[in-house]
Design a protein around this motif. Structure first.
Motif, PDB file in Angstrom:
ATOM      1  N   ILE A  39      -7.816 -55.915  18.275  1.00  0.00           N
ATOM      2  CA  ILE A  39      -7.866 -56.445  16.920  1.00  0.00           C
ATOM      3  C   ILE A  39      -8.514 -55.409  16.015  1.00  0.00           C
ATOM      4  N   GLU A  40      -7.807 -55.005  14.975  1.00  0.00           N
ATOM      5  CA  GLU A  40      -8.324 -54.053  14.002  1.00  0.00           C
ATOM      6  C   GLU A  40      -9.071 -54.814  12.911  1.00  0.00           C
ATOM      7  N   VAL A  41     -10.203 -54.267  12.497  1.00  0.00           N
ATOM      8  CA  VAL A  41     -11.064 -54.935  11.518  1.00  0.00           C
ATOM      9  C   VAL A  41     -11.316 -53.983  10.350  1.00  0.00           C
ATOM     10  N   LEU A  42     -11.061 -54.488   9.168  1.00  0.00           N
ATOM     11  CA  LEU A  42     -11.312 -53.729   7.941  1.00  0.00           C
ATOM     12  C   LEU A  42     -12.351 -54.481   7.125  1.00  0.00           C
ATOM     13  N   GLN A  43     -13.520 -53.859   6.934  1.00  0.00           N
ATOM     14  CA  GLN A  43     -14.610 -54.493   6.200  1.00  0.00           C
ATOM     15  C   GLN A  43     -14.865 -53.745   4.897  1.00  0.00           C
ATOM     16  N   SER A  44     -14.940 -54.506   3.823  1.00  0.00           N
ATOM     17  CA  SER A  44     -15.190 -53.920   2.505  1.00  0.00           C
ATOM     18  C   SER A  44     -15.960 -54.921   1.658  1.00  0.00           C
ATOM     19  N   GLY A  47     -14.237 -58.368   1.316  1.00  0.00           N
ATOM     20  CA  GLY A  47     -14.113 -59.291   2.432  1.00  0.00           C
ATOM     21  C   GLY A  47     -13.862 -58.574   3.742  1.00  0.00           C
ATOM     22  N   ILE A  48     -13.640 -59.349   4.784  1.00  0.00           N
ATOM     23  CA  ILE A  48     -13.349 -58.837   6.127  1.00  0.00           C
ATOM     24  C   ILE A  48     -11.927 -59.222   6.490  1.00  0.00           C
ATOM     25  N   PHE A  49     -11.130 -58.248   6.882  1.00  0.00           N
ATOM     26  CA  PHE A  49      -9.727 -58.480   7.189  1.00  0.00           C
ATOM     27  C   PHE A  49      -9.451 -58.034   8.624  1.00  0.00           C
ATOM     28  N   ILE A  50      -8.725 -58.857   9.363  1.00  0.00           N
ATOM     29  CA  ILE A  50      -8.353 -58.520  10.730  1.00  0.00           C
ATOM     30  C   ILE A  50      -6.833 -58.494  10.849  1.00  0.00           C
ATOM     31  N   PHE A  51      -6.338 -57.586  11.659  1.00  0.00           N
ATOM     32  CA  PHE A  51      -4.903 -57.468  11.858  1.00  0.00           C
ATOM     33  C   PHE A  51      -4.651 -56.760  13.187  1.00  0.00           C
ATOM     34  N   GLN A  52      -3.397 -56.772  13.639  1.00  0.00           N
ATOM     35  CA  GLN A  52      -3.036 -56.195  14.936  1.00  0.00           C
ATOM     36  C   GLN A  52      -1.816 -55.279  14.801  1.00  0.00           C
ATOM     37  N   GLY A 110      -3.527 -66.542   6.120  1.00  0.00           N
ATOM     38  CA  GLY A 110      -3.370 -65.819   7.378  1.00  0.00           C
ATOM     39  C   GLY A 110      -3.700 -66.673   8.582  1.00  0.00           C
ATOM     40  N   ALA A 111      -3.035 -66.392   9.693  1.00  0.00           N
ATOM     41  CA  ALA A 111      -3.307 -67.073  10.960  1.00  0.00           C
ATOM     42  C   ALA A 111      -4.501 -66.398  11.635  1.00  0.00           C
TER      43      ALA A 111
END
Length: 205
Positions: A39-44, A47-52, A110-111
């Motif tokens: 799981i890739e995590v982008l924090q700024s 907010g915090i966003f997760i994606f694959q 998002g799921a």
């Protein structure tokens, strides 16, 4: 080597826990999480966003489908699979009469959690099967709501649970219908699942 993820809304407690862990164990602070369990995590600051994206690309490469055509429905509509008696046994539980529980939990657009697996019991009707699935969904929703509250993201309003089985919907809402099933003596297990689902749904709300 094990990875440890921890989070806390209290900065002082966060730093105290980190120092105590580093004093007890030999470990390194890698900073904010960027990638964990595919799981890739982008924090700024927004907010915090997760994606694959990386994992999905690997799956498409593995099955040589990276250049496939996009379709809205990935499988043929109305297709019914049957066991090939002369084929190799790849799933010996295919005809065990157990239903499959499937659900997706959405946060905003998002799921964030999903599941698709066989139920541990053989249900007597589609209504009972839907209650088993609804109970699993409601329990997961309760757990996620508690996690979000810890992260200071408390949900306002009820958690909506969508179900496409009219009998299960009526049974969860209408006490008279519920008592009819309870009094008929034909589905004692359905009664237990109904009680669990009704209680879990009330807790989720």
């Amino acid at each position: 080597m094990d990875d440890l993820i921890y989070t806390e809304s209290n900065t002082t407690m966060f730093e105290s826990f980190k120092k105590s862990m580093m004093a007890e164990f030999e470990m390194s602070d890698l900073g904010m999480m960027h990638y964990f369990l595919r799981i890739e995590v982008l924090q700024s600051s927004t907010g915090i966003f997760i994606f694959q994206k990386k994992y999905v690309g690997e799956i498409l490469d593995k099955f040589q489908m990276k250049d496939c055509n996009l379709v809205n429905t990935p499988s043929e509509f109305g297709l019914k699979l049957n066991k090939d008696e002369g084929g190799n046994k790849v799933n010996r539980d295919f005809d065990d009469r157990k239903s499959t529980s499937e659900y997706v939990l959405m946060l905003e657009t998002g799921a964030i959690s999903w599941s698709s697996k066989k139920q541990p019991i053989v249900t007597l009707s589609t209504t009972e099967a839907e209650f088993v699935a609804a109970t699993a969904y409601a329990c997961q929703a309760i757990w996620l709501k508690k996690i979000l509250e810890k992260l200071l993201f408390k949900e306002d309003g009820p958690t909506l649970i969508y179900c496409d089985n009219s009998s299960a919907i009526k049974l969860s809402k209408n006490h008279q219908v519920y008592m009819y099933f309870h009094g008929s003596g034909k589905a004692a297990k359905l009664k237990r699942e109904a009680e669990a689902a009704r209680g879990a749904m009330r807790a989720a709300i």
